[in-house]
Design a protein around this motif. Structure first.
Motif, PDB file in Angstrom:
ATOM      1  N   GLU A 332      26.656  38.129  42.533  1.00  0.00           N
ATOM      2  CA  GLU A 332      27.304  38.159  41.242  1.00  0.00           C
ATOM      3  C   GLU A 332      27.372  36.631  40.721  1.00  0.00           C
ATOM      4  OE1 GLU A 332      31.261  38.948  38.719  1.00  0.00           O
ATOM      5  OE2 GLU A 332      31.087  39.765  40.504  1.00  0.00           O
ATOM      6  N   GLN A 333      28.097  35.847  41.535  1.00  0.00           N
ATOM      7  CA  GLN A 333      28.178  34.433  41.323  1.00  0.00           C
ATOM      8  C   GLN A 333      26.795  33.620  41.296  1.00  0.00           C
ATOM      9  OE1 GLN A 333      30.982  33.192  40.299  1.00  0.00           O
ATOM     10  NE2 GLN A 333      31.616  35.476  40.894  1.00  0.00           N
ATOM     11  N   HIS A 336      25.434  34.371  37.575  1.00  0.00           N
ATOM     12  CA  HIS A 336      26.250  33.340  36.838  1.00  0.00           C
ATOM     13  C   HIS A 336      25.567  32.060  36.915  1.00  0.00           C
ATOM     14  CE1 HIS A 336      29.160  36.172  35.333  1.00  0.00           C
ATOM     15  NE2 HIS A 336      29.775  36.558  36.774  1.00  0.00           N
ATOM     16  N   ARG A 402      26.486  45.471  36.197  1.00  0.00           N
ATOM     17  CA  ARG A 402      26.493  45.139  34.424  1.00  0.00           C
ATOM     18  C   ARG A 402      26.394  43.599  34.189  1.00  0.00           C
ATOM     19  NH1 ARG A 402      32.266  45.732  31.214  1.00  0.00           N
ATOM     20  NH2 ARG A 402      32.019  47.853  31.775  1.00  0.00           N
ATOM     21  N   VAL A 403      26.839  42.558  35.063  1.00  0.00           N
ATOM     22  CA  VAL A 403      26.399  41.341  35.118  1.00  0.00           C
ATOM     23  C   VAL A 403      24.718  41.124  34.930  1.00  0.00           C
ATOM     24  CG1 VAL A 403      26.631  38.998  36.320  1.00  0.00           C
ATOM     25  CG2 VAL A 403      28.700  40.324  36.065  1.00  0.00           C
ATOM     26  N   THR A 407      23.259  39.748  31.511  1.00  0.00           N
ATOM     27  CA  THR A 407      22.727  38.604  31.709  1.00  0.00           C
ATOM     28  C   THR A 407      21.338  38.413  31.163  1.00  0.00           C
ATOM     29  OG1 THR A 407      24.102  37.809  33.506  1.00  0.00           O
ATOM     30  CG2 THR A 407      22.049  36.527  33.238  1.00  0.00           C
ATOM     31  N   THR A 465      29.581  50.089  30.928  1.00  0.00           N
ATOM     32  CA  THR A 465      28.335  49.445  31.223  1.00  0.00           C
ATOM     33  C   THR A 465      27.010  50.215  30.600  1.00  0.00           C
ATOM     34  OG1 THR A 465      29.134  48.930  33.035  1.00  0.00           O
ATOM     35  CG2 THR A 465      26.747  48.779  32.948  1.00  0.00           C
TER      36      THR A 465
END
Length: 577
Positions: A332-333, A336, A402-403, A407, A465
């Motif tokens: 996930e990071q 991001h 979801r991320v 994104t 989501t």
């Protein structure tokens, strides 16, 4: 040890509570530790007091080598190298670094600078220790300027303290106390954030050019310290993975607990540490590690296959659920970090795909291009983790899912918004529908089923989501939810049949509910009923099998689903009735 078990718990929720719990700890800590704790209590509200740094460094030293008497002789075993002073030292270090970051950013608070951390044993990150501390910080920062930092804490002292902190983090990366390892990861995040803040912050109108250059130099020095620990963490990660529970080569952080429910040596916190570094580095991550051997990225900014394979193993194959969840959070990071480069382009009003130097910025390609190894890894991990038997892992995968989609949608919406002014170059166009459809066969079945999962957190989050994904994708040329399910009826039905025969009765129950939804949403819809028709018999047989399930909630849901199917497809169901 009965005394240890009855000792008051350490509270890391604020500086005040951290120091108070250190004073109450039993067996009683040594006199030097207690004296330092009392001194720190008197200056805890002063964010830039040089003594704060000095006393914190002393705590870290005592937590590493133990206390010594006035004549230099080591004291009794009970006062030697206990983990509590070490943990408090790391907690105070993170508080200090957070306040320094706020100072250099000239913000009243550093709420936006909280570093990434997650996990069952990680203390909650607080912006500041108390309302009084908040007010004092606001007053001091409003009166100070970045150029005056040397009058509060010498910049050389700041770099020296940062170096000491990184050495301590490297020394205790595999400490046998999980709370110490978790706080090490937290410190790494704030340390990296300080470096990137110094590098990226533009000179204030009152700052001199020399000051700006000095800040950039300081930031690069601090970043180099962080990268050194990052490389050590990657080595520790590989060492842990190469020494599985069946081998004799256990790390010094292992106490023998290598099952699926308890902590698995330092592997989980290694992943947290890497995640903290990635989170704090943001869009600079790929530039900082690019071309460094064994750091996870190639010179052209692509992800290194070796690191991604290690992360995928942690997310999918590893026996420990905490490790799997931590690996998913690390992915996930990385998403991001990719998104940060795009966000920076928006903030700086840069053309699509170009960085601030006017050169090609291909960081978002790591998520956009089908051949990207990062994107392929994320999809493979989600395919397995969204169906994990542990709700903790399934929830982490739901967040990652979801991320991943949001994104892409953020990027696609921005491109769609500027489509009329974009260059007429086919290579720069984003085919939203193709990108989404390429992921749906593997992810959509699992996303559908999780909307019926028994754990309320997973269920509600999955519903949100689903709504976010299809409401936003329809606006930029994507298909709606029902249409997407109809187009992917084959993989969805095959997955549902597998879940109706899963080992977990909760999953079987959710499978029956999901099958019933297909009959309602597709079977009774004239436009989409034909998409489901080829799979009706297969689904009905799976439901009939669930009629004989040992769990009565599964039998109940199977009964309701069969009735729904018979109403939607009476002719197809006759042979099975």
């Amino acid at each position: 040890n009965t005394a240890t078990l009855s000792s008051p718990k350490m509270d890391f929720s604020s500086t005040e509570r951290t120091l108070s719990s250190l004073l109450r700890r039993t067996p009683k800590l040594g006199p030097n530790v207690l004296s330092l704790a009392i001194k720190l209590q008197t200056i805890q509200d002063d964010p830039l007091d040089p003594n704060f740094v000095k006393y914190t460094a002393d705590l870290l030293q005592i937590g590493t080598v133990g206390e010594k008497s006035d004549n230099g002789i080591e004291m009794s075993e009970k006062t030697q190298a206990r983990w509590e002073p070490l943990a408090v030292g790391f907690q105070l270090t993170s508080t200090f670094l957070q306040r320094i970051i706020a100072f250099y950013q000239q913000k009243e608070e550093s709420n936006n600078d909280e570093v990434y951390m997650d996990g069952p044993r990680v203390p909650t990150i607080q912006s500041l220790s108390s309302n009084k501390s908040n007010n004092d910080t606001k007053n001091q920062i409003s009166q100070a300027k970045v150029d005056d930092v040397t009058t509060l804490l010498g910049e050389n002292e700041l770099v020296s303290f940062s170096e000491i902190v990184m050495k301590m983090c490297q020394m205790h990366l595999e400490h046998n106390e999980p709370r110490v390892r978790s706080l090490v990861a937290k410190v790494v995040g704030y340390h990296t954030k300080l470096g990137t803040t110094l590098i990226c912050s533009t000179a204030d109108s009152t700052a001199t050019n020399g000051s700006s250059e000095n800040h950039t130099k300081m930031g690069q020095t601090i970043i180099d310290q962080s990268i050194g620990l990052y490389e050590t963490t990657l080595k520790s990660l590989k060492d842990h993975l190469s020494s599985g529970p069946e081998t004799e080569n256990k790390s010094k952080a292992s106490s023998g607990a290598l099952d699926d429910t308890t902590g698995w040596r330092a592997l989980e916190t290694n992943l947290f540490c890497i995640g903290s570094f990635v989170h704090s580095a943001g869009d600079l991550y790929f530039k900082l590690i690019g071309g460094r051997e064994g750091c996870g990225a190639t010179s052209d900014g692509a992800m290194d296959d070796s690191l991604l394979k290690d992360i995928e193993h942690c997310c999918v194959t590893h026996i420990n659920r905490h490790v799997r969840a931590a690996g998913i959070a690390l992915l996930e990071q990385l998403i991001h970090a990719c998104a940060s480069s795009f966000t920076k382009q928006q903030q700086d009003n840069l053309p699509q795909g170009l960085d601030d130097n006017g050169s090609k910025n291909n960081v978002m390609d790591l998520l956009l291009l089908p051949e990207s190894n990062l994107r392929q890894t994320i999809v493979r991990v989600l395919k397995v983790a969204l169906a994990d038997n542990w709700s903790q892992v399934r929830m982490a995968a739901s967040v990652l899912c979801r991320v991943f989609y949001v994104t892409f949608l953020d990027y696609a919406e921005e491109f769609y918004h500027h489509a009329n002014v974009a260059a007429n170059n086919n290579d720069d166009k984003i085919d939203v529908q193709s990108w989404l459809l390429s992921t749906y066969p593997m992810l959509l079945p699992r996303m559908c089923l999780n909307r019926f999962y028994l754990a309320q957190g997973v269920k509600l989050y999955s519903h949100d989501t689903w709504r976010i994904l299809f409401e936003r994708s329809e606006k930029i040329g994507g298909t709606g939810g029902v249409e997407s399910v109809a187009l992917n009826a084959g993989p969805i039905c095959r997955y549902y049949v597998q879940m109706c025969d899963a080992d977990n009765h909760v999953v079987r129950e959710a499978g029956c509910q999901a099958v019933a939804e297909l009959a309602t949403k597709l079977g009774r819809n004239i436009e989409y009923a034909e998409y489901l028709s080829p799979y009706v018999v297969m689904l009905l047989q799976a439901l009939i099998m669930c009629f004989h399930d040992e769990s009565w909630p599964v039998r109940d849901e199977a009964c309701l689903a069969c009735g729904t199917f018979c109403l939607a497809y009476p002719e197809e169901c006759k042979p099975e009735l």
